[in-house]
Design a protein around this motif. Structure first.
Motif, short mmCIF file in Angstrom:
data_model
loop_
_atom_site.label_atom_id
_atom_site.label_comp_id
_atom_site.label_asym_id
_atom_site.label_seq_id
_atom_site.Cartn_x
_atom_site.Cartn_y
_atom_site.Cartn_z
N UNK A 126 4.70 1.85 11.90
CA UNK A 126 5.04 1.19 13.17
C UNK A 126 4.05 0.07 13.46
N UNK A 127 2.74 0.38 13.23
CA UNK A 127 1.72 -0.64 13.48
C UNK A 127 1.83 -1.80 12.50
N UNK A 128 2.17 -1.52 11.26
CA UNK A 128 2.34 -2.59 10.27
C UNK A 128 3.52 -3.48 10.67
N UNK A 129 4.60 -2.84 11.10
CA UNK A 129 5.77 -3.62 11.55
C UNK A 129 5.44 -4.46 12.77
N UNK A 130 4.70 -3.88 13.70
CA UNK A 130 4.32 -4.62 14.90
C UNK A 130 3.41 -5.79 14.54
N UNK A 131 2.51 -5.58 13.61
CA UNK A 131 1.61 -6.66 13.19
C UNK A 131 2.41 -7.78 12.51
N UNK A 132 3.40 -7.42 11.73
CA UNK A 132 4.22 -8.43 11.06
C UNK A 132 5.01 -9.25 12.07
N UNK A 133 5.58 -8.57 13.08
CA UNK A 133 6.36 -9.26 14.11
C UNK A 133 5.45 -10.18 14.91
N UNK A 134 4.28 -9.67 15.30
CA UNK A 134 3.35 -10.49 16.09
C UNK A 134 2.83 -11.66 15.27
N UNK A 135 2.59 -11.45 13.99
CA UNK A 135 2.14 -12.53 13.13
C UNK A 135 3.20 -13.61 12.99
N UNK A 136 4.42 -13.19 12.86
CA UNK A 136 5.52 -14.15 12.75
C UNK A 136 5.68 -14.94 14.03
N UNK A 137 5.67 -14.21 15.16
CA UNK A 137 5.80 -14.89 16.45
C UNK A 137 4.62 -15.82 16.70
#
Length: 105
Positions: A85-96
């Motif tokens: 979940x944290x990896x996915x959140x980091x990927x989304x935040x990085x993309x945004x």
């Protein structure tokens, strides 16, 4: 020269006089030795019981630690779920964040 028949009897009685006094002394000595050995065996037995009790305590501690780890797979799955979940959140935040920086420049 005839030997006095009472003389042989007197010598034998003299030899036997010490015997009754020696018997109880030997018995007392043997009993004292047995009591000493019994006390020593009792002490060693007590020491062995204490050592066994200590080992049983250590085994109980190890068993409780093992049983505490019995639910390890469930705990591991929960941790892995949180990591993903944290990896996915980091990927989304990085993309945004990348889009936001790109839009500003």
């Amino acid at each position: 020269m005839s030997a006095d028949p009472n003389r042989g009897l007197a010598l034998e009685l003299e030899r036997l006089r010490g015997t009754p006094g020696e018997g109880p002394a030997e018995i007392k000595g043997a009993l004292a030795l047995l009591v000493h050995r019994t006390d020593r065996v009792d002490q060693e037995l007590g020491d062995q019981r204490e050592a066994l009790s200590g080992l049983e305590s250590r085994v109980d501690g190890a068993e409780s630690a093992i049983s505490a780890q019995a639910n390890h797979p469930a705990r591991l799955a929960a941790v892995e779920r949180l990591v993903w979940i944290e990896v996915g959140a980091a990927a989304v935040l990085g993309t945004l964040g990348g889009w936001a920086v790109g839009a500003l420049l």
